[in-house]
Enzyme design. Structure first.
Site, short mmCIF file in Angstrom:
data_model
loop_
_atom_site.label_atom_id
_atom_site.label_comp_id
_atom_site.label_asym_id
_atom_site.label_seq_id
_atom_site.Cartn_x
_atom_site.Cartn_y
_atom_site.Cartn_z
N GLY A 249 73.51 15.95 104.88
CA GLY A 249 73.30 16.25 106.27
C GLY A 249 72.03 16.61 106.47
O GLY A 249 71.39 16.15 107.53
N PHE A 250 71.45 17.74 105.97
CA PHE A 250 70.22 18.28 106.32
C PHE A 250 69.94 18.63 107.65
O PHE A 250 68.79 18.52 108.17
CB PHE A 250 69.13 17.27 105.67
CG PHE A 250 69.55 16.78 104.40
CD1 PHE A 250 69.40 17.80 103.34
CD2 PHE A 250 69.88 15.42 104.15
CE1 PHE A 250 69.84 17.25 102.00
CE2 PHE A 250 70.29 15.36 102.82
CZ PHE A 250 70.07 15.81 101.60
N ILE A 476 78.81 19.01 102.19
CA ILE A 476 77.70 18.16 102.64
C ILE A 476 76.88 17.81 101.34
O ILE A 476 75.66 17.66 101.26
CB ILE A 476 76.80 18.64 103.70
CG1 ILE A 476 76.47 19.92 103.29
CG2 ILE A 476 77.53 18.76 105.13
CD1 ILE A 476 75.32 20.41 104.25
N GLY A 477 77.55 18.11 100.04
CA GLY A 477 76.87 18.01 98.76
C GLY A 477 76.27 19.52 98.23
O GLY A 477 75.63 19.10 97.22
N LYS A 646 74.96 27.11 88.85
CA LYS A 646 74.73 25.73 88.89
C LYS A 646 74.41 24.94 90.05
O LYS A 646 73.33 24.34 90.44
CB LYS A 646 75.61 24.94 88.18
CG LYS A 646 75.61 23.22 87.76
CD LYS A 646 76.79 22.54 87.15
CE LYS A 646 76.90 23.26 85.64
NZ LYS A 646 77.89 22.67 84.98
N GLN A 651 70.86 23.16 94.82
CA GLN A 651 70.40 23.42 95.85
C GLN A 651 68.83 23.65 96.09
O GLN A 651 68.20 22.96 96.90
CB GLN A 651 71.10 24.19 96.90
CG GLN A 651 72.41 23.79 97.16
CD GLN A 651 72.30 22.80 98.26
OE1 GLN A 651 72.03 23.39 99.19
NE2 GLN A 651 72.58 21.73 97.98
N GLY A 714 71.62 33.04 101.20
CA GLY A 714 71.81 31.84 101.47
C GLY A 714 70.74 30.74 100.95
O GLY A 714 69.57 31.50 100.79
N GLY A 716 70.39 27.04 101.09
CA GLY A 716 70.14 25.56 101.34
C GLY A 716 68.62 25.19 102.03
O GLY A 716 68.24 23.96 101.73
N GLU A 717 68.01 26.27 102.37
CA GLU A 717 66.70 25.81 103.23
C GLU A 717 65.64 26.53 102.72
O GLU A 717 64.42 25.90 102.93
CB GLU A 717 66.83 26.19 104.78
CG GLU A 717 67.92 25.11 105.22
CD GLU A 717 68.53 25.55 106.88
OE1 GLU A 717 67.77 24.91 107.51
OE2 GLU A 717 69.16 26.59 106.89
#
Length: 750
Positions: A249-250, A476-477, A646, A651, A714, A716-717
């Protein structure tokens, strides 16, 4: 990460649990949006405008209609009407769902080069695409503004909002810069980027009367369902979105774009289920990407390296028909203790497709400029770049004095320097070699704010010991369902294999969007509350029985383990409690509403919450050809408590890989005359491949944030932030050349 990150063998949180969706994905059992089948399924393809702005004067569809297998061709002349996109209001953030403000096929206006102007529906996808190539629109062209560089002088100040502050002033940064003992003043540029997820955007739309089922790879169930209800004039309860797997997605699948709307429109017009799967070029032409930017970073310091001035300004763009401004100067609000700070963001509007979120929007390119400038200041001062950063590490938020909820950037740099062998770095530019290769080492800080939004969760406990967690969230992976299963298993004291997480359907309780690195924390907060509520209900049942060992106990005296509630050696399993009560299940629900947003904004007024880290990069540069190879990478991150070793490592590595693409290869090339994307496909838009990426070592400090659920923040980013600068800083060390324009290509080093 190492096994030392695992907290305790009897607990699941913190362990490297295999992803629960792994077998389905590796065996091909997983079905993505375009892979569902319905009787009488039809296939759609788009016709794209070839001008940047104007009007359609004619639409020749005769040759396309003559192709055997064509069912219908929808244009502005015959398409059923959709309602226009709602105006954006922060009182209802779902109004932000619309990728653009264009009411597709309801107007003869063309707003960007690539806008869909017709939809062909046919019996096969091959026939639909062939016929789409035969549709011949004619246009009246109008003047268009598509050249970002030419329009930059006309940029206007970006307005602040409740969600994003775009300016700041503390002291007099310009005066302090003018009198600084050491200073740098640099201009940076970054190009547009486009989304190229493994799974291109695709939609299957099925109408049954006024009920609609949509198969869609989405990052936001709630926004998508509300938006479709508004655009097609049906109750929200009549719309079901099914999305078990999203192939990346990103940010590109967080909004509602033309393909989704036109698939639903085509299904309504033809009375058939319709599948619309975008080509790679179709994704580039109809789904927004990252904005281009120009940035100025000016830093002043005293002779000891303490900052006296920090100036960071930016120009980025939106489309005239929509777009999401980026928080480019965000990290500059938080990273360094300068007494004088000046921050400004500016925007230009172009006749291009609306831009949208792309992994760490704003911070990913903003940290390139800020951290490159910090590195250049270190060269100016003759100081180690890590030491310069540590001398300017703030105790409180530099702009407004707010407390940090928790900040371990010093610790991240200390651990990273030791693990990476930073002391072995020869500080002289061009002094390190490996054979004929120039070797360079660079560092940069990573930073991304922590968010949390409302999420509703239901937990059901069955008499057989099974636990079902229900929440419409997004895979989303990232292993989203796996980490929530780990949390539920620990909270209820049941084996992980007893927990089933249902997440793939908008009919489930609505979770948070998968964006802003917020989904795990948002859902976890409600899941923890639901589990506690469920245990309280189980205890209440147990206390009704005179012979229950739990009678007279409070919940905070008990431990959830071995499939039940226990106090020392005594206790009961949930199965025993339910059997005695004659119940086959217990259920607890947490409904999180609009007040969750109010709570988030209230917290932001009190604390500064963020993930941060230290990026360490080693490059090799060919002195003859200018070829740059990343040869070694270490990222050390403060992301709060690690739920799954993991999936967290995966990520963080993924973000670093995407950042290496940002630094070295990725660039959307827009024709400044026509607004056409010239490299709308993976043949010309270069994302990193395995041969481009070394082993990436990641390490987490694994210290909980006491203000967040389970202490998680968090992941993801944050790991894409600072990557561009770390590469540029390593190149500077290897070659002596400061590259300020991304991507760092051969021509800029020769």
């Amino acid at each position: 990460m190492t096994t030392t990150d695992i907290r305790a063998p009897e607990k699941y949180v913190g362990r490297p649990v295999d992803r629960l969706d792994g077998p389905a994905k590796t065996t091909g059992e997983a079905r993505y949006a375009a892979e569902h089948h319905y009787p009488d399924l039809a296939y759609a393809a788009l016709v794209h405008a070839t001008i940047a702005r104007g009007r359609i004067t004619a639409m020749d569809t005769a040759a396309a209609r003559a192709v055997p297998g064509v069912i219908e061709i929808l244009t502005h002349e015959n398409a059923p009407a959709m309602k226009p996109a709602p105006k954006v209001s922060l009182l209802d953030i779902s109004t932000m769902a619309s990728g653009t403000s264009v009411n597709y096929l309801a107007t003869d206006e063309v707003h960007w080069n690539g806008q869909p102007v017709a939809v062909v529906v046919a019996e096969t996808s091959e026939v639909a695409r062939h016929a789409a190539a035969l549709v011949r629109p004619a246009y009246q062209e109008l003047p268009a503004v598509v050249d970002f560089a030419a329009e930059e002088p006309n940029a206007a100040p970006q307005k602040s909002s409740m969600l994003a502050e775009t300016s700041a002033d503390k002291g007099d940064a310009h005066a302090a810069l003018a009198t600084a003992q050491a200073s740098v003043d640099l201009r940076f540029t970054t190009p547009p980027h486009n989304h190229n997820a493994l799974e291109p955007h695709a939609t299957i739309a099925v109408w049954d009367g006024d009920r609609l089922t949509v198969h869609e790879g989405t990052q936001n169930f709630g926004w998508l369902r509300k938006h479709l209800a508004k655009r097609f004039g049906v109750p929200e309860r009549n719309i079901r979105v099914v999305s078990p797997f999203v192939g990346g997605g990103f940010g590109g699948k967080g909004m509602v774009w033309a393909g989704t709307l036109l698939a639903v429109l085509a299904a309504r017009a033809t009375g058939r289920p319709v599948r619309l799967a975008l080509t790679r070029a179709g994704v580039n032409h109809t789904v927004g990407g990252r904005t281009a930017s120009t940035q100025r970073v000016a830093l002043g310091a005293d002779a000891d390296g303490r900052l006296t001035a920090l100036i960071h300004t930016s120009v980025s763009r939106t489309g005239r028909i929509g777009g999401t401004p980026e928080q480019i100067t965000s990290a500059s609000r938080h990273l360094y203790a300068a007494p004088n700070i000046h921050l400004r963001q500016h925007l230009v509007q172009l006749d291009l497709l609306a831009n949208t979120s792309m992994r760490a929007p704003g911070e990913s390119i903003g940290t390139f400029a800020l951290e490159s400038a910090m590195d250049e200041l270190a060269w100016e001062l003759g100081m180690d770049p890590i030491e310069l950063r540590m001398r300017n590490e703030p105790e409180r938020n530099p702009v407004d004095g707010k407390r940090f909820a928790r900040r371990l950037l010093r610790e991240a740099y200390a651990v990273g320097a030791e693990r990476f062998g930073w002391r072995e770095r020869d500080p002289r530019p061009g002094a390190m070699r490996d054979g004929r290769w120039l070797v360079g080492m660079g560092v940069a800080s990573a930073y991304h704010p922590s968010w949390k939004l409302p999420a509703s969760v239901t937990v059901r406990l069955s008499a057989d010991g099974g636990v079902e967690v229900r929440c419409a969230m997004h895979e989303i992976g990232v292993g989203a369902a796996t980490v929530q299963a780990q949390i539920a298993a620990d909270e209820l004291g049941v084996p992980l294999e007893a927990v089933r997480v249902r997440y793939d359907d908008s009919d489930l309780p609505l979770g948070a969007m998968a964006g802003g690195s917020m989904q795990t924390a948002s859902v976890a907060e409600s899941l923890l509350a639901a589990c506690r509520k469920l245990k309280q209900s189980a205890l209440a049942l147990a206390r009704r029985a005179a012979d229950s060992p739990l009678r007279g106990r409070r919940l905070d005296e008990l431990e959830a383990r071995d499939g039940g509630l226990h106090h020392g050696a005594s206790g009961e399993t949930y199965a025993e409690i339910l059997a005695r009560a004659g119940r086959d299940h217990l259920e607890a629900a947490i409904k999180s509403g609009a007040l969750g947003m109010v709570g988030m904004l209230r917290e932001r007024r009190r604390w500064v919450k963020a993930a941060c880290g230290a990026q360490f990069c080693e490059v090799r540069v060919d002195p003859d050809t200018g070829e740059v190879r990343v040869s070694r990478w270490l990222g050390v991150f403060d992301v709060g408590r690690v739920i799954n070793v993991k999936t967290t490592a995966s990520q963080l590595r993924g973000g670093i890989v995407m950042g290496i693409g940002l630094a070295l290869t990725e660039e959307t090339q827009v024709d400044p005359r026509t607004g056409r994307i010239m490299n709308a496909g993976l043949a010309e838009y270069h994302v990193p491949v395995h041969a481009d990426i070394p082993h990436i070592d990641v390490h987490c400090l694994d210290e909980p944030d006491p203000t967040m659920p389970l202490g998680l923040v968090g992941v993801g980013e944050v790991s894409i932030t600072g990557v561009g600068a770390a590469v540029a800083n390593a190149v500077r060390h290897a070659t002596g050349k400061r590259i300020v324009d991304l991507p760092i290509t051969i021509d800029k080093l020769l």
